[in-house]
Design a protein around this motif. Structure first.
Motif, mmCIF file in Angstrom:
data_model
loop_
_atom_site.group_PDB
_atom_site.id
_atom_site.type_symbol
_atom_site.label_atom_id
_atom_site.label_comp_id
_atom_site.label_asym_id
_atom_site.label_seq_id
_atom_site.Cartn_x
_atom_site.Cartn_y
_atom_site.Cartn_z
ATOM 1 N N CYS A 1 36.979 52.960 46.362
ATOM 2 C CA CYS A 1 36.907 52.238 45.090
ATOM 3 C C CYS A 1 37.908 52.856 44.131
ATOM 4 N N GLY A 2 38.842 52.056 43.652
ATOM 5 C CA GLY A 2 39.793 52.515 42.647
ATOM 6 C C GLY A 2 39.363 52.052 41.273
ATOM 7 N N LEU A 3 39.503 52.924 40.299
ATOM 8 C CA LEU A 3 39.091 52.623 38.924
ATOM 9 C C LEU A 3 40.321 52.472 38.043
ATOM 10 N N PHE A 4 40.438 51.310 37.409
ATOM 11 C CA PHE A 4 41.523 51.022 36.480
ATOM 12 C C PHE A 4 40.917 50.614 35.144
ATOM 13 N N THR A 5 41.702 50.735 34.089
ATOM 14 C CA THR A 5 41.219 50.328 32.769
ATOM 15 C C THR A 5 42.324 49.586 32.031
ATOM 16 N N LEU A 6 41.899 48.775 31.083
ATOM 17 C CA LEU A 6 42.824 47.996 30.268
ATOM 18 C C LEU A 6 42.191 47.798 28.905
ATOM 19 N N ARG A 7 42.976 48.033 27.881
ATOM 20 C CA ARG A 7 42.523 47.779 26.517
ATOM 21 C C ARG A 7 43.134 46.462 26.037
ATOM 22 N N LYS A 8 42.272 45.533 25.631
ATOM 23 C CA LYS A 8 42.760 44.252 25.124
ATOM 24 C C LYS A 8 41.969 43.899 23.880
ATOM 25 N N GLY A 9 42.664 43.703 22.772
ATOM 26 C CA GLY A 9 41.982 43.485 21.508
ATOM 27 C C GLY A 9 41.156 44.701 21.159
ATOM 28 N N ASN A 10 39.883 44.482 20.837
ATOM 29 C CA ASN A 10 39.011 45.615 20.516
ATOM 30 C C ASN A 10 38.154 46.035 21.703
ATOM 31 N N LYS B 1 47.555 42.788 35.409
ATOM 32 C CA LYS B 1 47.535 43.889 36.371
ATOM 33 C C LYS B 1 48.584 44.943 36.026
ATOM 34 N N ARG B 2 49.741 44.494 35.566
ATOM 35 C CA ARG B 2 50.819 45.440 35.228
ATOM 36 C C ARG B 2 50.443 46.351 34.064
ATOM 37 N N LYS B 3 49.533 45.913 33.224
ATOM 38 C CA LYS B 3 49.147 46.692 32.046
ATOM 39 C C LYS B 3 47.970 47.622 32.313
ATOM 40 N N GLU C 1 26.675 50.137 15.147
ATOM 41 C CA GLU C 1 25.645 50.795 15.940
ATOM 42 C C GLU C 1 25.889 50.696 17.441
ATOM 43 N N TYR C 2 26.659 49.693 17.863
ATOM 44 C CA TYR C 2 26.826 49.436 19.293
ATOM 45 C C TYR C 2 28.288 49.459 19.715
ATOM 46 N N ASP C 3 28.520 50.100 20.863
ATOM 47 C CA ASP C 3 29.800 49.989 21.554
ATOM 48 C C ASP C 3 29.547 49.212 22.839
ATOM 49 N N ALA C 4 30.449 48.343 23.204
ATOM 50 C CA ALA C 4 30.295 47.545 24.421
ATOM 51 C C ALA C 4 31.597 47.551 25.197
ATOM 52 N N ARG C 5 31.485 47.661 26.512
ATOM 53 C CA ARG C 5 32.640 47.586 27.390
ATOM 54 C C ARG C 5 32.292 46.678 28.572
ATOM 55 N N VAL C 6 33.307 46.199 29.252
ATOM 56 C CA VAL C 6 33.120 45.230 30.333
ATOM 57 C C VAL C 6 33.648 45.815 31.631
ATOM 58 N N ILE C 7 32.901 45.602 32.733
ATOM 59 C CA ILE C 7 33.341 46.066 34.043
ATOM 60 C C ILE C 7 33.421 44.870 34.987
ATOM 61 N N LEU C 8 34.551 44.755 35.696
ATOM 62 C CA LEU C 8 34.867 43.590 36.518
ATOM 63 C C LEU C 8 35.471 44.027 37.846
ATOM 64 N N PRO C 9 35.419 43.182 38.864
ATOM 65 C CA PRO C 9 36.180 43.470 40.088
ATOM 66 C C PRO C 9 37.662 43.173 39.863
ATOM 67 N N LEU C 10 38.523 43.942 40.497
ATOM 68 C CA LEU C 10 39.964 43.716 40.381
ATOM 69 C C LEU C 10 40.350 42.630 41.392
ATOM 70 N N LEU C 11 40.086 41.391 41.008
ATOM 71 C CA LEU C 11 40.279 40.254 41.898
ATOM 72 C C LEU C 11 41.753 39.905 42.058
ATOM 73 N N GLY C 12 42.086 39.373 43.224
ATOM 74 C CA GLY C 12 43.455 38.936 43.465
ATOM 75 C C GLY C 12 43.879 37.818 42.548
ATOM 76 N N THR D 1 37.107 35.618 30.931
ATOM 77 C CA THR D 1 38.377 35.218 30.342
ATOM 78 C C THR D 1 38.951 36.402 29.569
ATOM 79 N N PRO D 2 40.260 36.546 29.516
ATOM 80 C CA PRO D 2 41.293 35.651 30.026
ATOM 81 C C PRO D 2 41.746 36.000 31.452
ATOM 82 N N PHE D 3 41.026 36.883 32.120
ATOM 83 C CA PHE D 3 41.469 37.385 33.424
ATOM 84 C C PHE D 3 41.188 36.383 34.548
ATOM 85 N N VAL D 4 39.926 35.997 34.685
ATOM 86 C CA VAL D 4 39.508 35.027 35.697
ATOM 87 C C VAL D 4 38.378 34.199 35.110
#
Length: 483
Positions: free
Chosen positions: A76-85, A56-58, A38-49, A15-18
């Motif tokens: 494989c195309g790599l895109f990124t998006l910053r949302k909140g923190n 997607k526009r952002k 102490e920790y940084d965390a990031r999320v990796i997801l498929p760019l689902l339809g 959430t909030p993507f899929v």
């Protein structure tokens, strides 16, 4: 200050993507709570339809590269998006991901294999500013990540340092495919994984993750014990029993800001623990009116918000409807599922509309009004790895009535066992008798011991099942792996 430890959280939905289920809630919430000094965390997801265009526009395009999958060389195309923190990475391949549905495609095994391999290949392209120390994978859709990591990237200094955590959200789905995929798609012919992933003459993705990961977690402590038994192990109980040394149960949480009766805009009258008695009654009367039930402040209102399946206990509800009609109570059900249960519950409600209501649909706003207006929340599950609805119900001052399994057992203290220290009701055996007895006990308290009922409701609202405690336990687990 030393560099933060880095966690890359891999999932097929968030959430909030899929979102199709509880995994989406976890992947959309937990990583942001893992982050601290102490920790940084990031999320990796498929760019689902299925991801809405507003997101997607952002997204910002970074680069593209080839991913090897068996004999294939794939874009494989790599895109990124910053949302909140949070920083999110999205992996693009229109052939695999530009589909109307998230799951249920003829080539799901190949789709998730590509995603798993692409996650690992992407690390080369983000390592200049985010070289993960921990890869946290979730359910069978990312189960191949730990396998590929050790089989295809062994000896590479960038990858050898990475530790893997694999979380099982739903053991029912394991990713079992023809053994011919091992060579053709996975490129693992002749490797140790070829034999270790074999199960019933097929390749089992989840089995591979359990074997190859450094730590395996389930979404509640009780469920981590249950899956080591034949009743819950889905034919992998022997595997889990042999891996107890790396098996951990960490209960999920809920977003207490999102689910807050004091601020929830979907309910009629906001409230907290201090004014729950009067304000909750206002929500109840409005809900009764909305559902066409007899408007009666005295009668207890039981609700169920769930998929209507045997796993969720819909069969027990359907069986007991005639008996519930003889009791001084009301029951409202919200959800969709198996047609037989939809029809049985819906038809009964239609012919007994004064005290029974059924809404065979999914409606997020209405579900919140169910939480806010009900007196008892039914979750008579056959099995429940964690469950979030019982936590939400308590947050809204609605006493959960649950079967003692998985996360329900870990979060709900039943009145039979805990007395006035309880926060709900529970029963042990998955049958109509157990559910009937628990309902009858709750009715006795409602009608004859309302002071105790109010005490239980205060206990429920005092429970703190936010993500903070869960995230702290995951950080402890990460620390133990990193040494």
């Amino acid at each position: 200050m030393a560099d933060k430890k880095k966690v890359l959280f891999a999932a097929f939905e968030a959430t909030p993507f899929v979102k199709t289920g509880g995994l989406g809630d976890v992947a959309g919430s937990l990583p942001s709570y893992i982050k601290n000094d102490e920790y940084d965390a990031r999320v990796i997801l498929p760019l689902l339809g299925a991801i809405p265009d507003e997101y997607k526009r952002k997204m910002k395009y970074i680069e593209n590269y080839e991913v090897r999958l068996g004999w294939r060389s794939l874009y494989c195309g790599l895109f990124t998006l910053r949302k909140g923190n949070m920083t999110y990475y999205f992996l693009d391949n229109e052939y695999y991901f530009k589909r109307a549905s998230v799951y249920g495609e003829f080539d799901d095994g190949e789709r998730v294999a590509f995603f798993s391999k692409a996650v690992l290949e992407t690390i080369r392209h983000i390592s200049h500013n985010f070289a993960p120390d921990i890869l946290h994978c979730n359910d069978w859709h990312t189960a191949l990540v730990p396998v590929f990591l050790r089989e295809h990237y062994n000896g590479d200094r960038l990858y050898d340092r990475i530790k893997t955590v694999f979380t099982i959200h739903n053991l029912k789905f394991q990713g079992q495919y023809s053994k011919y995929m091992v060579g053709d798609v996975l490129g693992l012919n002749g490797s140790p994984a070829d034999g270790q992933m074999n199960h019933d003459d097929s390749v089992n993705f989840l089995q591979g993750a359990v074997i190859y990961s450094d730590a395996v977690t389930t979404v509640s402590p009780t469920y981590s014990e249950e899956i080591c038994t034949m009743a819950y192990g889905e034919h992998l109980e022997g595997l889990f029993e042999s891996r107890r040394y790396k098996l951990h149960g960490i209960i999920n949480g809920i977003d207490r800001t999102n689910f807050d009766p004091a601020t929830d805009q979907a309910i009629v009258s906001n409230f907290n623990a201090d004014n729950v008695a009067t304000k909750k009654l206002e929500n109840k009367l409005v809900l009764q009116r909305e559902l066409g039930l007899r408007e009666d402040p005295e009668v207890p209102l039981y609700v169920m918000v769930s998929r209507l399946t045997t796993q969720k206990g819909a069969n027990l509800i359907a069986e007991l409807l005639p008996e519930f009609r003889e009791r001084n109570m009301q029951l409202a059900v919200l959800g969709t599922g198996d047609f037989g249960y939809e029809h049985a519950i819906g038809d009964f409600a239609y012919h007994n509309s004064e005290n029974f209501a059924a809404r065979i649909t999914f409606d997020e706003a209405l579900s919140r009004r169910f939480y806010a207006g009900a007196d008892v929340f039914l979750m008579p599950s056959q099995f429940e790895p964690c469950g979030l609805a019982q936590m939400i119900a308590m947050r809204y001052g609605t006493l959960p009535l649950v079967r003692e399994t998985g996360g329900l057992k870990d979060t709900v203290s039943g009145y039979w066992d805990a007395g006035e220290n309880a926060n709900g009701f529970s029963f042990k055996d998955f049958n109509a008798e157990g559910l009937r007895n628990a309902v009858d006990l709750s009715l006795t308290l409602w009608w004859d011991k309302h002071d105790i009922w109010n005490k239980l409701r205060q206990n429920a609202m005092a429970m703190n099942y936010g993500w903070e405690e869960s995230a702290a336990k995951y950080r402890e687990l990460y620390d133990s792996l990193l040494g």
